[in-house]
Design an enzyme around this catalytic site. Sequence first.
Site, short mmCIF file in Angstrom:
data_model
loop_
_atom_site.label_atom_id
_atom_site.label_comp_id
_atom_site.label_asym_id
_atom_site.label_seq_id
_atom_site.Cartn_x
_atom_site.Cartn_y
_atom_site.Cartn_z
N LYS A 43 71.40 -44.19 67.45
CA LYS A 43 70.75 -44.16 68.74
C LYS A 43 69.93 -42.88 68.91
O LYS A 43 69.07 -42.79 69.78
CB LYS A 43 71.80 -44.20 69.87
CG LYS A 43 72.69 -45.39 69.86
CD LYS A 43 73.74 -45.24 70.99
CE LYS A 43 74.88 -46.19 70.76
NZ LYS A 43 76.02 -45.88 71.64
N ASP A 103 71.26 -34.13 58.38
CA ASP A 103 72.45 -33.30 58.18
C ASP A 103 72.79 -33.35 56.69
O ASP A 103 72.17 -32.67 55.88
CB ASP A 103 73.54 -33.86 59.11
CG ASP A 103 74.77 -33.00 59.18
OD1 ASP A 103 74.71 -31.94 59.81
OD2 ASP A 103 75.80 -33.40 58.60
N PHE A 152 76.51 -27.51 65.54
CA PHE A 152 76.49 -28.88 66.07
C PHE A 152 75.59 -28.92 67.31
O PHE A 152 75.80 -28.20 68.28
CB PHE A 152 77.89 -29.40 66.40
CG PHE A 152 77.89 -30.89 66.51
CD1 PHE A 152 77.94 -31.68 65.37
CD2 PHE A 152 77.77 -31.51 67.74
CE1 PHE A 152 77.88 -33.07 65.46
CE2 PHE A 152 77.72 -32.90 67.84
CZ PHE A 152 77.79 -33.68 66.69
N ARG A 165 73.43 -37.00 75.41
CA ARG A 165 72.13 -37.49 74.91
C ARG A 165 71.03 -37.23 75.93
O ARG A 165 69.85 -37.15 75.58
CB ARG A 165 72.19 -39.00 74.62
CG ARG A 165 73.08 -39.38 73.46
CD ARG A 165 72.79 -40.83 73.06
NE ARG A 165 73.83 -41.40 72.21
CZ ARG A 165 73.89 -41.28 70.89
NH1 ARG A 165 72.96 -40.59 70.26
NH2 ARG A 165 74.86 -41.84 70.21
#
Length: 175
Positions: A43, A103, A152, A165
């Site tokens: 997403k 990543d 992160f 988000r």
Amino acid sequence: MSSQAEPKVLISQQEIAARIIQLSSEITSAYRDKNPLLIGILKGSFVFMADLVRVLDFPLEVDFIGLSSYGAGKESSGKVRVRRSPGSEVRGRHVLVVEDIVDSGLTLAFLKDYLLEKKPASLKLCALTDKPERHRVPVNIDYLGFTVPNKFLVGYGLDWNEKYRNLPDICVLDA
Ligand code: IMP
Ligand code: MG
């Protein structure tokens, strides 16, 4: 993790917008006459895709693919699955994959093989952010927004356990 510190802004929405304008001119030179198919990885790429396509002023099509490599944590499981395949015909199309963050690179390595099997006319990658320190396989990013540290990140589409988000900036969690 029960308590969570406030995410700290790493890349502001203004910096993101400015970088997207720069990327859009590179992408426009390469694709303006090619009616490309932009495939976003769900997403996380939905915010980036929405901002990117609105500064691309030429014919193009948009689709999404649903992949999962992450469980409910911060480490890649290393296994990638297709959860939603793109509805568009890929064969013969100039495909530009749109990704939020690279990543380990495992998601993209999988997606590259998956899409190449469908015989696109060309296949390139646009990623908003890249964590080069984390790569476990070689990754070639054709259009890159920002190189980011090994932290992160959340916001601008990126989540931690489906949260954050909707933050307008790219932020560091646990800064
Ligand atoms: P990779 O397969 O390890 O390259 O993982 C790529 C995917 O992992 C991205 O599309 C994100 O969904 C997720 N991911 C990797 N790093 C982060 C991060 O810092 N924040 C949020 N999601 C991340
Ligand atoms: Mg993702």
